[in-house]
Scaffold this motif. Structure first.
Motif, PDB file in Angstrom:
ATOM      1  N   TYR A 304      36.436  32.335  41.339  1.00 27.63           N
ATOM      2  CA  TYR A 304      36.219  31.973  39.933  1.00 27.63           C
ATOM      3  C   TYR A 304      37.545  31.969  39.183  1.00 27.63           C
ATOM      4  CZ  TYR A 304      31.249  32.049  40.688  1.00 27.63           C
ATOM      5  OH  TYR A 304      29.993  31.738  41.145  1.00 27.63           O
ATOM      6  N   LEU A 305      37.970  30.792  38.768  1.00 32.94           N
ATOM      7  CA  LEU A 305      39.278  30.596  38.145  1.00 32.94           C
ATOM      8  C   LEU A 305      39.142  29.918  36.781  1.00 32.94           C
ATOM      9  CD1 LEU A 305      41.067  29.156  41.318  1.00 32.94           C
ATOM     10  CD2 LEU A 305      40.950  31.550  40.619  1.00 32.94           C
ATOM     11  N   LEU A 323      35.337  36.569  43.702  1.00 32.88           N
ATOM     12  CA  LEU A 323      36.696  37.004  43.369  1.00 32.88           C
ATOM     13  C   LEU A 323      37.177  36.305  42.116  1.00 32.88           C
ATOM     14  CD1 LEU A 323      36.611  36.476  46.773  1.00 32.88           C
ATOM     15  CD2 LEU A 323      38.686  37.824  46.539  1.00 32.88           C
ATOM     16  N   GLU A 324      37.899  37.055  41.285  1.00 33.26           N
ATOM     17  CA  GLU A 324      38.556  36.522  40.097  1.00 33.26           C
ATOM     18  C   GLU A 324      40.018  36.963  40.119  1.00 33.26           C
ATOM     19  OE1 GLU A 324      35.304  36.618  36.528  1.00 33.26           O
ATOM     20  OE2 GLU A 324      36.137  38.543  37.129  1.00 33.26           O
ATOM     21  N   PRO A 325      40.916  36.203  39.499  1.00 31.70           N
ATOM     22  CA  PRO A 325      42.305  36.664  39.395  1.00 31.70           C
ATOM     23  C   PRO A 325      42.399  37.835  38.431  1.00 31.70           C
ATOM     24  CG  PRO A 325      41.984  34.666  38.114  1.00 31.70           C
ATOM     25  CD  PRO A 325      40.712  34.893  38.859  1.00 31.70           C
ATOM     26  N   ASN A 326      43.154  38.839  38.808  1.00 33.92           N
ATOM     27  CA  ASN A 326      43.310  40.020  37.958  1.00 33.92           C
ATOM     28  C   ASN A 326      44.474  39.806  36.991  1.00 33.92           C
ATOM     29  OD1 ASN A 326      42.971  42.549  36.885  1.00 33.92           O
ATOM     30  ND2 ASN A 326      44.054  43.607  38.516  1.00 33.92           N
ATOM     31  N   ILE A 348      45.123  34.711  43.837  1.00 31.66           N
ATOM     32  CA  ILE A 348      44.325  35.362  44.884  1.00 31.66           C
ATOM     33  C   ILE A 348      44.810  34.884  46.246  1.00 31.66           C
ATOM     34  CG2 ILE A 348      42.008  35.754  45.790  1.00 31.66           C
ATOM     35  CD1 ILE A 348      40.963  34.998  42.966  1.00 31.66           C
ATOM     36  N   SER A 349      45.187  35.791  47.096  1.00 29.41           N
ATOM     37  CA  SER A 349      45.763  35.415  48.391  1.00 29.41           C
ATOM     38  C   SER A 349      44.697  35.091  49.425  1.00 29.41           C
ATOM     39  CB  SER A 349      46.639  36.552  48.922  1.00 29.41           C
ATOM     40  OG  SER A 349      45.836  37.641  49.324  1.00 29.41           O
ATOM     41  N   ALA A 373      45.858  42.118  42.792  1.00 28.17           N
ATOM     42  CA  ALA A 373      45.953  40.715  42.387  1.00 28.17           C
ATOM     43  C   ALA A 373      44.595  40.092  42.079  1.00 28.17           C
ATOM     44  CB  ALA A 373      46.646  39.895  43.486  1.00 28.17           C
ATOM     45  N   ALA A 374      43.518  40.679  42.612  1.00 21.54           N
ATOM     46  CA  ALA A 374      42.186  40.083  42.447  1.00 21.54           C
ATOM     47  C   ALA A 374      41.163  41.144  42.039  1.00 21.54           C
ATOM     48  CB  ALA A 374      41.749  39.418  43.746  1.00 21.54           C
TER      49      ALA A 374
END
Length: 529
Positions: A304-305, A323-326, A348-349, A373-374
């Motif tokens: 989710y971006l 997952l979302e970017p932190n 997000i890797s 990171a996430a």
């Protein structure tokens, strides 16, 4: 009872009406018709319990309206009138439910209901004078939160059913036919015949409805390499013909020795569903494909971006992972330009998504406590039937804590306003120390609401101009405070809507202030316990 549900949205949003339709069907001896856009009529095949489907072609109408010639406008209106006439010939509704909050669908709802005076309207509507109105507070809330991404704590599916007062319902779509599933299985058998020790396939949805919501293609390529090297899984690429450019970019990024199966733009929706039933899991941006896979009970890893966030459009299924970017700027509001060069797309890797995938499949138990990171979430259903998402990462973000608090507050407020039910503030297993700024805002808001309530009572007893001016000034003060608030912007939009809805009755306005005052008091006590 004959119900007509209007949902003139895209693939994923249309699928998310399935729970509402199932719950409505099970609530009585009803017939249910769905009105959807022409290009998404095939999507309706996946939705159970539909008795009738009717498509609406908006493309030609919009073309005529943009020409600028008034004669074309008249022609378009006549087309719509004829369409309404034909619809009533096929299905005679007793109630129109509009789940699309645009002015076009509101007007269409009014046209459909004018056939008979006894037809009821629910959801996003217009009154007899063409002014917008919503038929209940959950509808007003659903419209309000779409305008502010940071304050949307409920899944869209739960909002839909709450608008109609329906019981919780499992998200279950119709399975593709056996022939399509057999053909999909055969295609994969042929493809993998020459590959050594293939354990299975993982679906990749590279595209999204908006390019800013797409996870970086290079990360998808790195993920494909990892699932092959470490797990002997092969990636299947899903998407439309228009997304073929993403496949070409993917092929340039991936290592030559890593196999993948290009199924992008090569299927009907039925065939897409059949192929999804063959994969071990799907890794996807927030797309219709993700919601289709969830409804077919395929394990999902959602990414989710940008404007997409887990809370409102996350997969509606137990144990599904997102997952979302932190980063502080996520999620961004609609119609805003990115000032961070779309950092979220690369944040997000591939390693993090790989670990989340292995966790979802039950093959590994990775430690996400050091992930920075996430944000990684796992879906679960609460006792009340609402879906929620628990963090698998180390969670100390005030926004996420506040989102859980909002879920408690708004549900109590809305249900009290709509059903006059008793509020229930159960304990949350979260630390509220970080919410001191929110608590301070609540104290100020309580004072403003109490003053507005007292001015409303005074004006109702003594309807003089000076009292009216004081009442209007106090309600405006609440409005300004909420609009400038860090924590209560959704309440700002809901407050304005409910004041407008009750504008004809001072008694109703006072009742609204009484409920709001009481809920704020209980909420403040809940946060301080």
């Amino acid at each position: 009872m004959h119900y007509t549900i209007i949902n003139l949205t895209r693939f994923g949003d249309l699928l998310q009406t399935a729970c509402t339709i199932s719950a409505l069907k099970k609530s009585g001896n009803h017939k249910i018709s769905l009105i959807c856009l022409h290009q998404f009529k095939e999507v309706a095949k996946f939705i159970p319990y539909l008795d009738h489907v009717y498509d609406f072609s908006g493309a030609s109408l919009l073309t005529n309206l943009h020409i600028g010639d008034f004669s074309h406008w008249v022609e378009s209106y006549q087309e719509v009138k004829e369409w309404v006439k034909n619809y009533h010939r096929e299905f005679q509704p007793d109630c129109i439910i509009n789940l699309t909050p645009t002015i076009k669908t509101r007007l269409l709802t009014k046209l459909l209901s004018q056939k008979k005076n006894t037809i009821r309207e629910i959801g996003f509507c217009v009154n007899d004078y063409g002014f917008i109105y919503n038929t209940n507070v959950w509808t007003s809330y659903t419209q309000a939160v779409t305008q502010f991404r940071g304050g949307s704590p409920y899944n869209l599916i739960d909002e839909f059913r709450s608008m109609l007062g329906l019981a919780p319902e499992q998200y279950q779509l119709n399975k593709p036919n056996k022939k399509a599933c057999a053909n999909a299985k055969q295609l994969l058998n042929i493809f993998s015949a020459t590959l050594p020790a293939v354990r299975g396939f993982i679906g990749f949805q590279l595209g999204a409805s908006n390019a800013v919501r797409q996870w970086d293609i290079e990360n998808f390529a790195r993920l494909a390499e990892r699932i092959w090297e470490k797990k002997n899984y092969v990636a299947i690429l899903f998407g439309t013909k228009q997304e073929q450019a993403l496949v070409e970019k993917f092929s340039q990024k991936i290592a030559p020795y890593t196999p993948y199966y290009d199924y992008c733009g090569k299927s009907t929706l039925e065939e897409l569903g059949a192929m999804l039933c063959q994969v071990r899991a799907l890794v996807s941006n927030d797309t219709g494909t993700l919601h289709l896979a969830t409804g077919l009970h395929v394990p999902v890893i959602g990414i989710y971006l940008a404007t997409a966030q887990v809370w409102d459009t996350g997969p509606y299924g137990d144990k599904q992972v997102c997952l979302e970017p932190n980063i502080d700027c996520h999620p961004c509001n609609f119609n805003t330009s990115c000032k961070n060069n779309y950092r979220c797309q690369k944040q997000i890797s591939a390693d993090t998504v790989f670990s989340a995938l292995c966790y979802r499949l039950g093959e590994d138990t990775p430690d996400f406590s050091t992930e920075t990171a996430a944000r990684i979430w796992e879906g679960y259903f609460q006792k009340d039937g609402f879906i929620n998402y628990k963090p698998l990462h180390q969670e100390d973000n005030i926004r996420s804590v506040w989102m859980q608090c909002q879920r408690v507050f708004y549900k109590n407020l809305l249900n009290t306003l709509q059903k006059n039910t008793q509020s229930s503030y159960t304990e949350l297993s979260i630390k509220t120390e970080a919410l001191l700024p929110a608590k301070q805002e609540i104290e100020k808001l309580q004072a403003f609401v109490l003053l507005a309530r007292e001015q409303a009572v005074l004006f109702s007893k003594f309807p003089e101009q000076k009292n009216q001016e004081k009442f209007l000034a106090s309600t405006q003060r609440v409005k300004i405070f909420l609009r400038q608030s860090q924590f209560f912007i959704p309440l700002s939009l809901l407050y304005e809507q409910l004041l407008q809805d009750n504008a004809q009755s001072m008694e109703e306005i006072i009742h609204f202030f009484d409920i709001l005052k009481n809920e704020l008091m209980q909420f403040a006590r809940f946060l301080n316990d």
